[in-house]
Design an enzyme around this catalytic site. Structure first.
Site, PDB file in Angstrom:
ATOM      1  N   LYS A  41      10.529  26.978  37.862  1.00  0.00           N
ATOM      2  CA  LYS A  41       9.310  27.409  38.461  1.00  0.00           C
ATOM      3  C   LYS A  41       8.097  26.580  38.781  1.00  0.00           C
ATOM      4  O   LYS A  41       8.158  25.543  38.060  1.00  0.00           O
ATOM      5  CB  LYS A  41       8.739  28.777  37.402  1.00  0.00           C
ATOM      6  N   ARG A 140       4.083  39.660  25.642  1.00  0.00           N
ATOM      7  CA  ARG A 140       3.648  38.979  27.031  1.00  0.00           C
ATOM      8  C   ARG A 140       4.421  39.886  28.092  1.00  0.00           C
ATOM      9  O   ARG A 140       3.671  40.089  29.081  1.00  0.00           O
ATOM     10  CB  ARG A 140       3.644  37.750  26.938  1.00  0.00           C
ATOM     11  N   TYR A 264     -20.558   8.546  36.996  1.00  0.00           N
ATOM     12  CA  TYR A 264     -21.552   9.701  37.273  1.00  0.00           C
ATOM     13  C   TYR A 264     -22.099   9.930  35.645  1.00  0.00           C
ATOM     14  O   TYR A 264     -21.538   9.909  34.992  1.00  0.00           O
ATOM     15  CB  TYR A 264     -20.997  10.943  37.560  1.00  0.00           C
ATOM     16  N   MET A 312     -13.899  12.964  41.404  1.00  0.00           N
ATOM     17  CA  MET A 312     -12.917  13.786  42.107  1.00  0.00           C
ATOM     18  C   MET A 312     -11.693  13.006  42.683  1.00  0.00           C
ATOM     19  O   MET A 312     -10.594  13.482  42.668  1.00  0.00           O
ATOM     20  CB  MET A 312     -13.603  14.517  43.393  1.00  0.00           C
TER      21      MET A 312
END
Ligand code: PLP
Length: 373
Positions: A41, A140, A264, A312
């Site tokens: 998956k 679940r 940053y 990023m």
């Protein structure tokens, strides 16, 4: 074999298909009477199902597990019958016809799943293969134990459905001492013992379940993570071969000195003369921002700490301690693999290997090695 090589990609992901196949064989030796399937998956946990699944099929793996219809359809084009493709998340009314035509096998989790698959069986005029999922404690997905027993007690409720698998899923398989493991085992045994399931193969174990002991293995296992080289409860013990490698080239180097800062938010104050390398991997590539100021890379044998925030498309590393000849623009920095195991990288990102793998970005050049016929 290079499957995709985006022009100008500054980072390379290597997936060792031979190691995946070898891990599959090693899991088979743990449970010789169990058919070891493969959870593929989420695009084989981000590694690329189009390469991973056929390599496993060539090695003899027959049962594949995906989450969604769409994943099953993609896989079916790569894996002809007799590979069995189970769709864990069930079948909707919309999906039933497509699922039947592609010979996908839904895992039925709810009364609605059963109704949709029965309706499709009536249209087709033939019984249709399916798996049944009993929820033994994860709460679940799947039939609660009592509902499951009620379902089996009335054979007409499964008319038109050929049950090929009875499954459940463990909540705590990576914690061997957790009492829920044995509780789920007992509940599963009880649920699957019903005479209506006589002769139906049973499946409980994911990767962690297979390592809990032979009594958890049953007829079919559904490992994912372990195939991809991560041992759920004792990562790094060496029982499995690592599969994934991530390398990036240095784009730029600079020398800094106090009172400079890096990145940053000026979150990394430089203490003394340091050398900073910038590589083109950032959070948009799935390298999670939480590893800023705490993760690391490797150049040769030297660990190079990530300094400053992950941005990023870029990150910055302190390469002061690396011999100068190993550290030039274009020199490679290992971010995963080769002495920097995935589970350690995941820990630096404050997450689990599953999340790191499934977020691996589309901007990497992907190289697949090994796993030939
Ligand atoms: C994802 C999944 C697996 C595989 O789990 P791993 O921990 O990766 O081995 C098996 N069964 C089900 C139902 C799953 O959702």
């Amino acid at each position: 074999m290079a499957i995709s090589d985006p022009a100008g990609a500054a980072a390379r992901l290597t997936v060792d298909l031979g190691a995946i196949v070898e891990n599959w064989r090693r899991l088979g030796r743990l449970a010789p009477a169990t058919a070891i399937g493969a959870a593929v998956k989420a695009d084989a946990y981000g590694l690329g199902a189009a390469a991973v699944a056929p390599a496993l099929a060539r090695a003899g793996c027959r049962d594949f597990f995906v989450a969604h219809l769409e994943e099953g359809l993609v896989l079916r084009r790569l894996l002809p019958h007799p590979a069995r493709i189970f769709v864990l998340n069930g079948v909707s009314a919309m999906a039933a016809a497509v699922m039947r035509q592609a010979r996908l096998i839904p895992i039925l989790n709810t009364p609605a799943d059963i109704a949709h698959w029965q309706a499709e069986a009536r249209r087709a005029g033939t019984p249709l293969d399916a798996g049944l999922h009993v929820d033994t404690g994860i709460n679940r997905l799947g039939f609660p134990v009592a509902e499951f027993a009620a379902l089996l007690a009335e054979p007409v409720r499964l008319a038109g459905i050929a049950v090929r698998l009875a499954m459940s899923h463990l909540a705590c398989s990576d914690e061997p001492a957790h009492p829920l493991n044995h509780l789920q085992l007992e509940r599963f045994r009880g649920a699957a013992e019903h005479p209506a399931l006589a002769g139906v193969p049973r499946s409980l174990a994911n990767s962690g379940g297979l390592l809990l002991g032979p009594e958890f293995a049953f007829d079919v296992a559904r490992p994912g993570l372990a195939l991809y080289g991560v041992e759920p409860r004792a990562p790094g013990r060496g029982m499995l071969l690592p599969v994934l490698g991530l390398e990036a080239d240095i784009l730029q180097l600079r020398d800094v000195d106090a009172p400079d800062t890096v990145g940053y938010g000026a979150s990394h104050p430089v203490r003394g003369r340091r050398r900073v390398a910038t590589v083109a991997v950032g959070y948009a590539d799935g390298y999670m921002r939480a590893a800023g100021n705490c993760g690391a890379g490797l150049i040769g044998a030297t660990e190079v700490p990530i300094i400053g925030r992950i941005s990023m498309d870029l990150m910055t590393l302190d390469v002061t301690d690396v011999p100068i000849e190993q550290c030039r623009p274009g020199s490679a920095v290992t971010l995963i693999g080769n002495g920097l195991p995935l589970h350690r990288v995941a820990a630096a990102m404050d997450t689990i290997p599953y999340e790191v793998m499934t977020r691996l970005g589309s901007r990497f050049a992907r190289h697949y090695v090994g796993g030939e016929a």
